[in-house]
Scaffold this motif. Structure first.
Motif, PDB file in Angstrom:
ATOM      1  N   ALA A 165      45.096  40.810  52.010  1.00 42.74           N
ATOM      2  CA  ALA A 165      44.044  41.817  52.189  1.00 42.74           C
ATOM      3  C   ALA A 165      44.310  43.043  51.323  1.00 42.74           C
ATOM      4  N   GLY A 166      45.557  43.395  51.135  1.00 39.15           N
ATOM      5  CA  GLY A 166      45.898  44.512  50.264  1.00 39.15           C
ATOM      6  C   GLY A 166      45.797  44.164  48.794  1.00 39.15           C
ATOM      7  N   HIS A 167      45.993  42.897  48.481  1.00 38.25           N
ATOM      8  CA  HIS A 167      46.021  42.448  47.094  1.00 38.25           C
ATOM      9  C   HIS A 167      44.626  42.180  46.536  1.00 38.25           C
ATOM     10  N   LEU A 168      43.697  41.758  47.379  1.00 33.39           N
ATOM     11  CA  LEU A 168      42.350  41.427  46.887  1.00 33.39           C
ATOM     12  C   LEU A 168      41.627  42.613  46.244  1.00 33.39           C
ATOM     13  N   PRO A 169      41.693  43.822  46.803  1.00 31.39           N
ATOM     14  CA  PRO A 169      41.060  44.952  46.094  1.00 31.39           C
ATOM     15  C   PRO A 169      41.704  45.233  44.732  1.00 31.39           C
ATOM     16  N   VAL A 170      43.001  44.954  44.592  1.00 33.51           N
ATOM     17  CA  VAL A 170      43.669  45.106  43.290  1.00 33.51           C
ATOM     18  C   VAL A 170      43.084  44.097  42.307  1.00 33.51           C
ATOM     19  N   HIS A 171      42.860  42.862  42.793  1.00 35.57           N
ATOM     20  CA  HIS A 171      42.224  41.855  41.939  1.00 35.57           C
ATOM     21  C   HIS A 171      40.839  42.329  41.492  1.00 35.57           C
ATOM     22  N   LYS A 172      40.080  42.900  42.399  1.00 36.00           N
ATOM     23  CA  LYS A 172      38.733  43.376  42.063  1.00 36.00           C
ATOM     24  C   LYS A 172      38.813  44.422  40.962  1.00 36.00           C
ATOM     25  N   ALA A 173      39.702  45.384  41.121  1.00 36.55           N
ATOM     26  CA  ALA A 173      39.842  46.445  40.115  1.00 36.55           C
ATOM     27  C   ALA A 173      40.300  45.873  38.773  1.00 36.55           C
ATOM     28  N   GLU A 174      41.275  44.967  38.803  1.00 37.78           N
ATOM     29  CA  GLU A 174      41.772  44.361  37.560  1.00 37.78           C
ATOM     30  C   GLU A 174      40.686  43.533  36.879  1.00 37.78           C
ATOM     31  N   MET A 175      39.900  42.809  37.667  1.00 40.25           N
ATOM     32  CA  MET A 175      38.829  41.996  37.082  1.00 40.25           C
ATOM     33  C   MET A 175      37.744  42.879  36.472  1.00 40.25           C
ATOM     34  N   ASP A 176      37.410  43.980  37.129  1.00 36.95           N
ATOM     35  CA  ASP A 176      36.426  44.906  36.561  1.00 36.95           C
ATOM     36  C   ASP A 176      36.942  45.485  35.246  1.00 36.95           C
TER      37      ASP A 176
ATOM     38  N   LYS B 271      53.212  41.439  41.197  1.00 31.45           N
ATOM     39  CA  LYS B 271      52.606  41.580  42.527  1.00 31.45           C
ATOM     40  C   LYS B 271      52.523  40.229  43.230  1.00 31.45           C
ATOM     41  N   ASN B 272      52.076  39.209  42.506  1.00 35.57           N
ATOM     42  CA  ASN B 272      51.967  37.882  43.118  1.00 35.57           C
ATOM     43  C   ASN B 272      53.334  37.334  43.524  1.00 35.57           C
ATOM     44  N   PHE B 273      54.316  37.485  42.645  1.00 38.02           N
ATOM     45  CA  PHE B 273      55.641  36.961  42.955  1.00 38.02           C
ATOM     46  C   PHE B 273      56.271  37.703  44.127  1.00 38.02           C
ATOM     47  N   ASN B 274      56.204  39.030  44.097  1.00 39.92           N
ATOM     48  CA  ASN B 274      56.788  39.817  45.190  1.00 39.92           C
ATOM     49  C   ASN B 274      56.088  39.543  46.512  1.00 39.92           C
ATOM     50  N   SER B 275      54.772  39.403  46.488  1.00 38.88           N
ATOM     51  CA  SER B 275      54.049  39.060  47.714  1.00 38.88           C
ATOM     52  C   SER B 275      54.473  37.679  48.203  1.00 38.88           C
ATOM     53  N   GLY B 276      54.548  36.728  47.281  1.00 40.66           N
ATOM     54  CA  GLY B 276      54.936  35.373  47.649  1.00 40.66           C
ATOM     55  C   GLY B 276      56.294  35.315  48.323  1.00 40.66           C
ATOM     56  N   LEU B 277      57.222  36.109  47.830  1.00 41.44           N
ATOM     57  CA  LEU B 277      58.562  36.122  48.425  1.00 41.44           C
ATOM     58  C   LEU B 277      58.539  36.586  49.879  1.00 41.44           C
ATOM     59  N   ARG B 278      57.574  37.400  50.233  1.00 36.73           N
ATOM     60  CA  ARG B 278      57.511  37.963  51.579  1.00 36.73           C
ATOM     61  C   ARG B 278      56.648  37.143  52.535  1.00 36.73           C
ATOM     62  N   MET B 279      55.899  36.186  52.020  1.00 32.44           N
ATOM     63  CA  MET B 279      54.967  35.441  52.852  1.00 32.44           C
ATOM     64  C   MET B 279      55.680  34.379  53.673  1.00 32.44           C
TER      65      MET B 279
END
Length: 172
Positions: free
Chosen positions: A12-23, A108-116
């Motif tokens: 949920a925290g990462h999806l808005p980052v994706h939106k901003a990066e995609m824009d 971001k993806n790798f660090n998030s993955g490590l915590r999931m």
């Protein structure tokens, strides 16, 4: 499957980052003149759009157990509506920013993955990071082709001295 709160929160925290990066990517794509750079940026956009679809599907308790790494390879063509042609940045700076963006998303993806906690969610995020690293490598190759490398080169003597220092330190 009901996800652990950390998995849900990280996505949920990462999806808005994706939106901003995609824009941001979309505006760069519209401003890029070189076809090789535009192609890599467009592929990064498609990859990130797919990452969004996969993360949203992982949030769905009715289907998240069926989502796996293969879903990361289901890219779809994109049409980007370019209304403004130039963003006032040089092609070199756009390329540097694109590389930085890919590096940031990989981290971001790798660090998030490590915590999931959920194995498929964790594995998917590690593979998302690997996809961004592949894009980063392509940007680096384009930077090597189009831009002067500003990193200083070491000498053979410096490298051999450094090698000997650590070889001795670890008794190798």
């Amino acid at each position: 499957m009901i996800l652990k709160m950390i998995d849900l929160s990280l996505m949920a925290g990462h999806l808005p980052v994706h939106k901003a990066e995609m824009d941001k990517l979309a505006s760069y794509i519209c401003s890029i003149q070189h076809s090789d750079i535009k192609q890599v940026a467009t592929e990064q956009y498609m990859i990130m759009k797919n990452h969004v679809k996969v993360m949203v599907a992982l949030m769905n308790p009715e289907q998240n157990e069926t989502i796996g790494i293969n879903d990361l390879h289901k890219w779809e063509p994109v049409q980007i509506n370019c209304q403004k042609r130039s963003i006032g940045m040089s092609q070199e700076n756009i390329l540097r920013e694109l590389a930085t963006s890919a590096e940031t998303m990989a981290n971001k993806n790798f660090n998030s993955g490590l915590r999931m906690k959920a194995e498929n969610v964790r594995n998917i995020h590690v593979h998302m990071a690997l996809q961004q690293i592949m894009i980063l490598n392509r940007y680096i190759a384009l930077m090597d082709k189009f831009m002067k490398d500003t990193a200083p080169v070491s000498s053979r003597k410096e490298q051999e001295e450094t090698y000997q220092t650590f070889k001795n330190m670890f008794n190798l």
